[in-house]
Write an enzyme that holds these catalytic residues in place. Structure first.
Site, PDB file in Angstrom:
ATOM      1  N   ARG A  41     -13.536 -10.538   4.525  1.00 27.26           N
ATOM      2  CA  ARG A  41     -12.812 -10.243   3.278  1.00 27.26           C
ATOM      3  C   ARG A  41     -12.725 -11.471   2.374  1.00 27.26           C
ATOM      4  O   ARG A  41     -12.401 -12.571   2.821  1.00 27.26           O
ATOM      5  CB  ARG A  41     -11.400  -9.771   3.609  1.00 27.26           C
ATOM      6  CG  ARG A  41     -10.508  -9.549   2.405  1.00 27.26           C
ATOM      7  CD  ARG A  41      -9.181  -8.995   2.831  1.00 27.26           C
ATOM      8  NE  ARG A  41      -8.476  -9.920   3.670  1.00 27.26           N
ATOM      9  CZ  ARG A  41      -7.547 -10.776   3.252  1.00 27.26           C
ATOM     10  NH1 ARG A  41      -7.230 -10.822   1.963  1.00 27.26           N
ATOM     11  NH2 ARG A  41      -6.938 -11.576   4.091  1.00 27.26           N
ATOM     12  N   GLY A  76      -0.739 -16.036  -1.059  1.00 25.98           N
ATOM     13  CA  GLY A  76      -1.724 -16.431  -2.065  1.00 25.98           C
ATOM     14  C   GLY A  76      -1.631 -15.650  -3.357  1.00 25.98           C
ATOM     15  O   GLY A  76      -1.379 -16.213  -4.430  1.00 25.98           O
ATOM     16  N   ALA A  99       0.847  -1.211   0.000  1.00 19.07           N
ATOM     17  CA  ALA A  99       0.000   0.000   0.000  1.00 19.07           C
ATOM     18  C   ALA A  99       0.879   1.257   0.000  1.00 19.07           C
ATOM     19  O   ALA A  99       0.672   2.174  -0.808  1.00 19.07           O
ATOM     20  CB  ALA A  99      -0.926  -0.002   1.210  1.00 19.07           C
ATOM     21  N   HIS A 139      -7.556 -16.480   9.881  1.00 16.88           N
ATOM     22  CA  HIS A 139      -7.232 -17.367   8.754  1.00 16.88           C
ATOM     23  C   HIS A 139      -7.396 -18.796   9.249  1.00 16.88           C
ATOM     24  O   HIS A 139      -6.877 -19.148  10.305  1.00 16.88           O
ATOM     25  CB  HIS A 139      -5.809 -17.126   8.253  1.00 16.88           C
ATOM     26  CG  HIS A 139      -5.582 -17.701   6.885  1.00 16.88           C
ATOM     27  ND1 HIS A 139      -5.539 -19.055   6.656  1.00 16.88           N
ATOM     28  CD2 HIS A 139      -5.421 -17.110   5.681  1.00 16.88           C
ATOM     29  CE1 HIS A 139      -5.353 -19.278   5.365  1.00 16.88           C
ATOM     30  NE2 HIS A 139      -5.278 -18.105   4.747  1.00 16.88           N
TER      31      HIS A 139
END
Ligand code: SIN
Length: 510
Positions: A385, A60, A28, A241
């Protein structure tokens, strides 16, 4: 809550001047910096070394519509479904429609995406996606390869100063506008004056006892923004997760077994070897993450197990070494050959869906204060998400942030308001308090919650915050503790207020 953690004589501090200050050097922060007008002098501040960010660890990949078989409308639909109806539709439209352009930009920057035998981008699938659309690099090293490429380009730009080992203490404001930051580096505290401050400090995983996030993920940017008066939202939505490698240790950081392993055919089994996702969701092992996490937590209780397994033994060693080199080697270090043995996994904290509330240009309620990446809440993730949407969000809203700054340069203001408070010299046991907060968050603000526990947790964290509010912070660890306590308080407060059961916020009493 006190406004500043710095409590010395600000007038004696060294000052530096920039057009833009970006706090955080993950994808970011770096992508925002690279999209700024080259005329703008920009500092990118990294809390530790560049390779210590959450982005670096991302395995991922990046979700985006890049094949003819896929459509933005499908990506939109999957995001909304995973988000349990609480996504901001406008933000999701921006994400899925503009994302492919940012993938093109990354390709133009030579990010080494893995390619298919035909030479197209290789795409895979993760939980909640109805199409293959995850692009990746180095098999399972997408974050590392992307950060390396972006940082290398940033280091050649004469307008960008990449500064490592700089710790954010406070955000300065002047008449409700951002005016710069107070930071500490090896030479001590200094003021960096700027009319544009971008917070890209990533996640808050260290608020919990077990997390995939790195040790530095103490929510410094979110906590500093809160102290400066920024608004947060959706703080109750914490993503766990489902599959971190089961190796509990003191550091709190757990190694991730990417969902892409299940995308390539991996299945979940309980300790008795039974597959348990059938009947839990039509997408079974590739159901949205909150559903898989809760199914694993239930299975662990039912079987009295401390973990479950991911079984990818259907694939050859040759395939796995190439497709998941990082995971293959890490498991091997622990004596597990994943082509022959099942991988022990358990759910751990992974991602914050909420954060500092921003609009479609990453602007907060404070003029000149922007937030990009995990620290922001653009609303694209809703209550849960969709896998691999986060790096896409970093890029789409990082670029939009830069474009907004490019168009709207603010004049620097040097008359920031700073006020010392009377502090107490204290000998609080930082290690003990950190452990206490992490324990409270696992027990009361974890995967399954209830009103009584949440209220108790809030009261306990509130007590710690009251003590910290009046002490002198002598070390960086003590400031991190304060930040962790602020974030824990914000999560619990939001979780108490949402008396319903939605997405990652699972209230057993609702
Ligand atoms: C994973 O590889 O499973 C994590 C990807 C993500 O958090 O989106």
């Amino acid at each position: 809550m006190r406004r500043y953690v710095f409590n010395g004589n600000i007038e004696t501090l060294k000052r530096e001047y920039y057009d833009v200050i970006i706090v955080g050097s993950g994808i970011a922060g770096l992508y925002t910096a690279l999209n700024l007008d080259k005329k703008l002098r920009c500092a990118v501040l990294s809390k530790a070394e560049i390779e210590k960010s959450s982005s670096w660890l991302a395995q991922g990949g990046i979700a985006a519509v890049v094949s003819k078989e896929d459509k933005a409308q499908c990506h939109f639909h999957d995001t909304i479904v995973a988000g349990a109806g609480l996504c901001d539709e406008e933000s999701v439209k921006v994400l899925v429609n503009e994302g492919p352009g940012d993938i093109q930009q990354l390709m133009a920057m030579n990010v080494p995406f893995d390619l298919s035998e035909e030479g197209d981008l290789h795409i895979t699938r993760e939980g909640g996606h109805t199409r293959n659309r995850i692009v990746h690099c180095g098999g399972d090293a997408t974050g590392r390869e992307t950060v390396k490429t972006l940082a290398a380009i940033a280091s050649t730009r004469s307008n960008i100063s990449l500064l490592e080992n700089v710790f954010l203490s406070d955000i300065l404001t002047s008449q409700d506008k951002a005016a710069g930051v107070i930071v500490a580096d090896k030479d001590g505290y200094k003021v960096m004056v700027s009319p544009n401050v971008v917070i890209s400090t990533g996640g808050i995983g260290q608020v919990y006892a077990h997390t995939t996030n790195p040790i530095g993920a103490t929510g410094d940017g979110i906590a500093a923004a809160l102290r400066a008066g920024a608004n947060v939202r959706n703080m109750e939505f914490i993503q766990f997760h489902p599959t971190a490698f089961y190796k509990p240790d003191e550091s709190g950081q757990s190694f991730l077994i990417s969902e892409a392993v299940r995308g390539e055919g991996g299945i979940l089994r309980n300790i008795q070897g039974e597959c348990f996702m059938k009947g839990k969701h039509p997408m079974k092992d590739l159901a949205p993450r909150d559903i898989v996490t809760r199914a694993i937590a239930e299975e662990m209780i039912k079987t009295n197990g401390k973990y479950v397994f991911v079984d990818i033994t259907s694939k050859s060693e040759e395939f796995l070494v190439k497709r998941f080199p990082t995971i293959f080697n890490e498991c091997k270090k622990h004596g597990i050959n994943i082509s022959k043995q099942w991988i022990p996994v358990y759910p751990v904290q992974h991602y914050l869906m909420g954060g500092i509330a921003v609009n479609l240009h990453s602007m907060t309620n404070i003029k000149g204060l922007y937030v990009t990446g995990e620290s922001s809440c653009t609303g694209v993730h809703g209550a849960n998400r969709l896998a691999s949407n986060s790096l896409l969000e970093c890029m789409v809203f990082g670029r939009r942030c830069a474009q907004h700054i490019n168009k709207n340069k603010h004049e620097a203001s040097y008359d920031y308001k700073f006020q010392n408070i009377t502090v107490e010299n204290s000998n609080l046991d930082i290690t003990h308090l950190k452990k206490t907060i992490k324990h409270i968050m696992v027990q009361k603000g974890g995967i399954a919650r209830n009103g009584t526990g949440l209220r108790e947790g809030l009261e306990q964290v509130g007590g710690i915050l009251n003590d910290l509010n009046i002490i002198e912070f002598k070390t960086r660890e003590s400031i991190e503790l304060f930040n962790i306590a602020i974030i824990a308080g914000a999560i619990l407060e939001a979780a108490v207020a949402r008396n319903s059961n939605v997405g990652a916020h699972f209230r057993m009493d609702a």
